[in-house]
Motif scaffolding. Structure first.
Motif, PDB file in Angstrom:
ATOM      1  N   ARG A 187      27.113  39.237  46.327  1.00  0.00           N
ATOM      2  CA  ARG A 187      28.090  38.528  47.322  1.00  0.00           C
ATOM      3  C   ARG A 187      27.730  37.195  47.184  1.00  0.00           C
ATOM      4  NH1 ARG A 187      26.485  40.900  51.348  1.00  0.00           N
ATOM      5  NH2 ARG A 187      28.221  42.574  51.323  1.00  0.00           N
ATOM      6  N   LYS A 204      32.492  40.915  42.437  1.00  0.00           N
ATOM      7  CA  LYS A 204      33.284  42.135  43.085  1.00  0.00           C
ATOM      8  C   LYS A 204      32.683  43.328  43.031  1.00  0.00           C
ATOM      9  CE  LYS A 204      36.036  38.669  44.638  1.00  0.00           C
ATOM     10  NZ  LYS A 204      35.816  38.208  46.044  1.00  0.00           N
ATOM     11  N   VAL A 233      32.561  44.515  48.149  1.00  0.00           N
ATOM     12  CA  VAL A 233      33.849  44.768  48.922  1.00  0.00           C
ATOM     13  C   VAL A 233      34.085  45.968  49.850  1.00  0.00           C
ATOM     14  CG1 VAL A 233      34.929  43.834  46.650  1.00  0.00           C
ATOM     15  CG2 VAL A 233      34.821  46.251  47.019  1.00  0.00           C
ATOM     16  N   SER A 260      37.240  42.391  40.368  1.00  0.00           N
ATOM     17  CA  SER A 260      37.708  43.931  40.975  1.00  0.00           C
ATOM     18  C   SER A 260      36.403  44.697  40.728  1.00  0.00           C
ATOM     19  CB  SER A 260      38.849  44.601  40.323  1.00  0.00           C
ATOM     20  OG  SER A 260      39.163  45.749  40.674  1.00  0.00           O
ATOM     21  N   TRP A 261      36.181  45.641  41.837  1.00  0.00           N
ATOM     22  CA  TRP A 261      35.183  46.638  41.854  1.00  0.00           C
ATOM     23  C   TRP A 261      35.436  47.772  40.818  1.00  0.00           C
ATOM     24  CZ3 TRP A 261      36.521  51.636  42.366  1.00  0.00           C
ATOM     25  CH2 TRP A 261      37.834  52.083  42.848  1.00  0.00           C
TER      26      TRP A 261
END
Length: 577
Positions: free
Chosen positions: A482, A487, A492, A425-426
């Motif tokens: 990437r 992430k 994202v 997750s970012w």
């Protein structure tokens, strides 16, 4: 880095042109003298004679060498005799250093000799300080520990100047890391033993360490390499365990009154002497095992991320001085920095270990130590865990429980939350900003034993600052991230809307957080206007980045953030009330 320098080319040079046999013999004599000095020091402690001579460097107002032997009675005999022997060892070290510098061609041997001279000078100063400060435990422990380190250095010099070392080499051995680990654990045991002798602290850790040493020595016996020396080491360890149990049964607390029996004096002295022999055997075994094994010291230093650790230490110092409020102990600060530095470095190593597969896919990280194969993953894992444990235990033992808990919390969040979250997750940047903002809390807690409002203000400043700093990096290397499957927010969020919005938002929040020290009375107006000025400058860089979207703008923001933090910390330090 090798433990030898150009051995293949040197092996063809006649021995007499490299190192005189007499240098080696004199180095061996210094080893023996140092061992006797360690025994003499143990006798001083065992006989409680540390202050039998209350002045230094004189002896009851007289020059050391003019003090009459007829007056060397009781505790004076042990303490003054210890000083005489120490001065002789110091003189021998000067002679050996000058000799090696003049005749030795290997630069690293010359540097080691100079280091030995510096160590013996520091040891003499510490010896004087133990008297001047009436045997304060931290100084006495440092004095005893440095003596053993100097002993190891003399052993190394004796081995490096021997004809067997200078001549053709035997094949490398696979036991280098095991012997090195054994030596490290044995030396830690020496530190714990010194803590017990001088402060009555560290019993449980010393017992646990003894179990580890027995296990390592037993493992070495099973190896075929250097079997005879490994068996000798194991035999000494077994004897030492018996002596340790006997010493524990007869010893009295450090502050106990009354006359000691001969057994209560002899057993601790013999116990310490055998410990020194174990250390000597382990060191020589390590040097023999590692002689032609590559030890990538530079790669290990890279794993620790020294630039990040240095900034961690700077913010820890700031928290310490602000939390101390004018009263502080330099010794406590040094111990705090040691503990925080070890834990932060260990966390960085573990981060490198967990991301070694990802780093191999990115152009800017594929040449790091683990992806490049300079360090074995298992070695990096062990190194990182040992650093984190050493740092946290140091803080718990010698600072306070709160500081130890904070560094463990930071290590946990950085290694086991932030690092894996980068793949999922970012939000990882925000989670990673939490351990990144904990160091000033550690410094504050070390100085005051609690976390006041000022500590949380420093936390808020660092927490906000990390977002524009790391978002600019992520934007510059978003293609790398990437490709590696990480992430990060710019990955994202390809169009950058969220990235730019959060960069500007956290830059605004940083201005607000940076003005809080004046609001709570921690700093004055000078800091307030200075913080506002550099905060607006950084906000301007963030706005340009959000409007232009270019890599050059991201780099400009990165530079602004790098300059911002030390300037802000300097303003706090200059104007703290």
């Amino acid at each position: 880095m090798r433990l030898y320098e150009q051995a293949s080319s040197l092996s063809g040079v006649p021995e007499r042109k490299m190192t005189s046999r007499w240098v080696h013999r004199f180095a061996c004599l210094l080893v023996v003298a140092t061992f006797l000095l360690i025994i003499a020091g143990a006798s001083v402690t065992s006989n409680r004679a540390g202050l039998a001579v209350p002045d230094w460097p004189t002896t009851y107002g007289q020059f050391m060498y003019s003090f009459p032997f007829s007056k060397m009675v009781g505790g004076i005999f042990y303490e003054h005799g210890h000083r005489l022997l120490a001065s002789a060892v110091g003189f021998m070290t000067i002679v050996l250093t000058v000799w090696i510098v003049r005749v030795e061609r290997r630069r690293w041997v010359r540097r080691l000799a100079i280091a030995a001279l510096g160590t013996v000078i520091a040891q003499g100063i510490l010896g004087g300080l133990t008297v001047k400060f009436f045997l304060r435990p931290p100084i006495s422990i440092a004095h005893a520990s440095l003596a053993e380190a100097f002993f190891c250095t003399t052993i190394a010099l004796a081995m490096f100047t021997s004809p067997q070392w200078v001549g053709p080499a035997a094949p490398g051995t696979p036991t280098g890391w095991l012997t090195l680990a054994t030596t490290i654990v044995v030396y830690v045991q020496v530190l714990l033993g010194a803590s017990i002798r001088h402060s009555d602290l560290g019993f449980i850790a010393h017992i646990v360490g003894a179990v580890v040493v027995v296990a390592l020595a037993a493992t070495l016996v099973r190896e075929r390499t250097f079997r005879g020396q490994s068996i000798s080491l194991f035999a000494l360890v077994v004897v030492q365990v018996g002596l340790g149990i006997a010493t524990l049964l007869v010893r009295l607390p450090k502050d106990a009154v009354g006359q000691l029996s001969s057994v209560q004096i002899l057993l601790p002295t013999i116990h310490l002497a055998v410990g020194a022999l174990i250390l000597a055997t382990s060191v020589s075994l390590t040097l023999r095992s590692c002689r032609f094994v590559d030890l990538p010291i530079g790669a290990f230093v890279e794993l620790v991320k020294p630039r990040i650790v240095s900034m961690v230490l700077v913010t820890t110092c700031l928290g310490y001085f602000l939390g101390a409020r004018g009263t502080h102990s330099w010794l406590l600060l040094l111990v705090t920095l040691l503990g925080v530095g070890c834990s932060a470095g260990g966390s960085a190593v573990l981060n490198n270990y967990l991301e070694r597969d990802v780093d191999s896919k990115m152009s800017r990280t594929r040449h790091r130590a683990l992806p490049a194969g300079l360090v074995e993953p298992a070695h990096a894992l062990a190194f990182g865990v040992c650093l984190v444990l050493a740092g946290s235990l140091t803080l718990v033992r010698w600072v306070n429980l709160l500081t130890g808990f904070l560094v463990l919390l930071a290590a946990f969040l950085y290694v086991l939350v932030y690092t894996p979250m980068k793949r999922w997750s970012w939000i990882n940047t925000t989670l990673g900003a939490i351990p990144g903002a904990i160091p000033p809390l550690c410094g504050w807690a070390a100085a005051s034993g609690r976390l006041d409002v000022g500590a949380w203000v420093l936390f808020a400043i660092l927490f906000a600052w990390q977002h524009p700093h790391f978002y600019s990096i992520a934007w510059m290397f978003k293609d790398d991230y990437r490709a590696a499957g990480l992430k990060m927010l710019p990955v994202v969020d390809p169009d950058g809307v969220s990235t730019f919005r959060q960069t500007v938002a956290y830059s605004v929040a940083l201005i607000g957080a940076s003005l809080l020290p004046t609001v709570i009375g921690m700093t004055g107006q000078f800091y307030f206007y200075g913080a506002l000025l550099i905060g607006l400058t950084m906000l301007g860089a963030a706005v340009c980045f959000a409007r232009q979207h270019g890599a050059a703008d991201a780099r400009r923001l990165l530079r602004a953030s790098i300059l911002y933090l030390p300037l802000l910390l300097l303003l706090i330090a200059l104007d703290a009330g």
